[in-house]
Design an enzyme around this catalytic site. Structure first.
Site, PDB file in Angstrom:
ATOM      1  N   VAL A   1       1.014  -1.008  -0.672  1.00 35.96           N
ATOM      2  CA  VAL A   1      -0.050   0.173   0.080  1.00 35.96           C
ATOM      3  C   VAL A   1       0.548   1.379   0.034  1.00 35.96           C
ATOM      4  CG1 VAL A   1      -1.624   1.448   1.795  1.00 35.96           C
ATOM      5  CG2 VAL A   1      -2.098  -0.858   0.833  1.00 35.96           C
TER       6      VAL A   1
ATOM      7  N   ASP B   1      -3.322  -4.801  14.299  1.00 39.85           N
ATOM      8  CA  ASP B   1      -2.853  -5.322  13.654  1.00 39.85           C
ATOM      9  C   ASP B   1      -0.995  -5.366  14.291  1.00 39.85           C
ATOM     10  OD1 ASP B   1      -1.382  -5.860  10.878  1.00 39.85           O
ATOM     11  OD2 ASP B   1      -1.616  -4.096  10.274  1.00 39.85           O
TER      12      ASP B   1
END
Length: 539
Positions: free
Chosen positions: A136, A288
């Protein structure tokens, strides 16, 4: 766009053939007409050698070949152990989101467009070679004109069309799976892809990540457990994030941690404490927390402190979810399976019509073998996973926040036992949970809850007045009648008595509080008393 779609389809087909993923598909319980399709696929007419790779390895390698969007989807699937066989889930955990960096001049141009200023006007130093690169975004080191060492995260250009096309194919596959397989329908594949769509688009918005980082930093301000780098908001944009550069050891750098004589037992226990603090104190957690996002400070290794980065994915729990989760854990470790089943039903996680006895028996069958192990060897993450798997058989609705919670717990638990294999997660967590449960019913907490309810009284009073006015307003076709019937009299008197008692109790509680609190909150109690008296004595 159509050309991109066709090229992508051929790429997917080539990968399917290379890794023989069609064998995995046709091994599933499919309708006869779907199984017949295998005889018309040209590549299946040719002799095929038996693959020496396991199905999990083939699936993982296929996702890696399909590129970063499928890699991230595989990483999401690896957290859904309630949906996947263990061998495939274990392999997907090995997926690494690492891709070559994009051109540095493109990165500089993108940063300048987002900031509306030249690099040299914002930074006294900017390293063109990126520190890290993922699917990303990529990260560059820099130094602000004001002297602060920072990192600059910039989103890859041209991602949205690729993501949109890959998601379109994933949705097609998910809808096909739901149509042809009853088992697949139980797993809600379309919902899984929708969850992934939200996650991947959220990660493209770096302002969201900056806000998450600021929230987590504020939650742990001055903490000895966790440090979160500062966000420099003046230089944050949707596709650019500028934050403090941190220096520490990767949490998996065992040699480095040993060299600085880190207290590994304390480090592992503090990881567990950070997890439960986020869940039960803040109801806001970093979702995460894989090893790539966690560092350990080199300061005070005898009292080690974690450093967390990359807050693109976070989760939160409602007070009700917090309460049910804590009670579930306590009931489970007491082997009170009926209580566990009842809590799942009360919380709405499984349908209200679920048969309690059957659900209890299913939980007992799955969970009793876990207790054959010593308590220190029992995995919290496995406990949650087994509970979710069992509940899914009873039509448990997918709870995105609980999926994130399970993923985070598995990461923290695995990391903790890697740092200190003797870590007893329950012994570490139990005192924290017991303290949290006590605080939930402490006078201070109850008073705070009462205050928040008192603040709502003016709104409730207004709503009640509007409701009574609507009740008393006759329809055009109805003859005029009094605002209440005589048969309503007992109900109205009961409401009046409740208001009277509530006002008296509230007035007593407020009188026990500080004087300044009394002056601010006495009038709602008076309103309740007056309204109660009126409903009781009026004719």
């Amino acid at each position: 766009m159509k050309l991109l779609a066709v090229r992508r389809l051929f790429r997917i087909q080539r990968v399917v053939i290379r890794y023989r993923l069609d064998d995995l598909l046709f091994a599933l319980p499919l309708p006869w007409w779907m199984l017949a399709v295998r005889f018309v696929l040209p590549w299946r007419w040719l002799p095929r050698r038996k693959s020496e790779l396991s199905r999990g390895v083939r699936f993982r390698l296929a996702l890696q070949d399909l590129g970063p969007i499928f890699i991230k989807f595989g990483q999401l699937l690896s957290t859904r152990r309630d949906l996947l066989p263990e061998d495939i889930a274990d392999e997907l955990m090995l997926l690494q989101d690492r891709v070559p960096p994009f051109d540095q001049q493109v990165a500089i141009k993108l940063i300048e467009e987002q900031l509306g200023a030249r690099i040299c006007d914002v930074f006294s130093r900017f390293d063109e070679t990126p520190l890290a690169s993922a699917s990303v975004a990529q990260v560059h080191a820099a130094c602000l004109k004001t002297g602060e060492e920072v990192v600059v995260k910039v989103v890859r250009p041209g991602l949205k069309p690729i993501i949109g096309q890959d998601l379109a194919w994933l949705f097609i596959l998910a809808r096909m799976a739901e149509r042809v397989s009853a088992d697949a329908r139980l797993l809600h594949p379309v919902q899984v892809v929708m969850d992934y769509e939200k996650t991947i688009y959220d990660e493209l918005d770096l302002l969201r990540e900056a806000a998450n980082s600021s929230q987590l930093r504020r939650n742990f301000e001055g903490s000895d457990l966790l440090y979160v780098p500062q966000v420099y908001w003046d230089w944050c944009r949707p596709k650019v994030l500028v934050m403090e550069r941190i220096y520490g050891l990767q949490v998996t750098d065992m040699a480095g941690l040993a060299d600085q004589r880190t207290d590994m037992k304390m480090l592992a226990e503090r990881g567990v404490e950070i997890f439960f603090t986020q869940i039960f104190r803040d109801s806001f957690f970093h979702a995460d927390m894989h090893p790539g996002n966690i560092f350990v400070s080199t300061v005070n290794p005898w009292a080690p402190k974690y450093i967390a980065i990359d807050c693109g994915i976070v989760g939160s729990l409602t007070p009700e979810d917090q309460d049910y989760l804590a009670r579930n854990l306590f009931a489970f470790f007491k082997r009170d399976y009926r209580r566990v089943a009842q809590l799942h039903i009360d919380s709405g996680w499984v349908p209200a019509e679920t048969k309690l006895n059957e659900f209890e028996a299913a939980i007992r069958t799955v969970c009793e073998p876990i207790f054959e192990k010593p308590l220190k060897d029992i995995s919290f993450g496995q406990v949650l996973m087994r509970l979710f798997q069992t509940a899914r058989r009873f039509n448990m609705e997918v709870q995105p926040q609980l999926v994130l919670l399970q993923k985070t717990l598995l990461n923290i638990e695995g990391l903790g036992r890697q740092l200190y294999p003797e870590l007893d997660l329950w012994s570490t967590a139990q005192p924290y949970l017991e303290r949290w449960m006590r605080e939930r019913v402490s006078p201070k907490t109850l008073l705070g809850n009462l205050q928040s309810q008192v603040e709502q009284l003016p709104h409730i009073a207004g709503m009640t007045r509007d409701l009574l006015e609507r009740m008393s307003r006759p329809h055009a076709s109805d003859p005029p009648r009094p605002w209440h019937d005589r048969k309503d009299e007992p109900v109205l008197r009961l409401i009046g008595a409740a208001l009277l008692v509530g006002g008296a109790i509230q007035g007593w509680v407020m009188s026990e509080a500080a004087t300044q609190l009394l002056t601010l909150t006495a009038w709602p109690a008076a309103i309740m008393l007056i309204a109660g008296l009126y409903l009781i004595v009026r004719r």
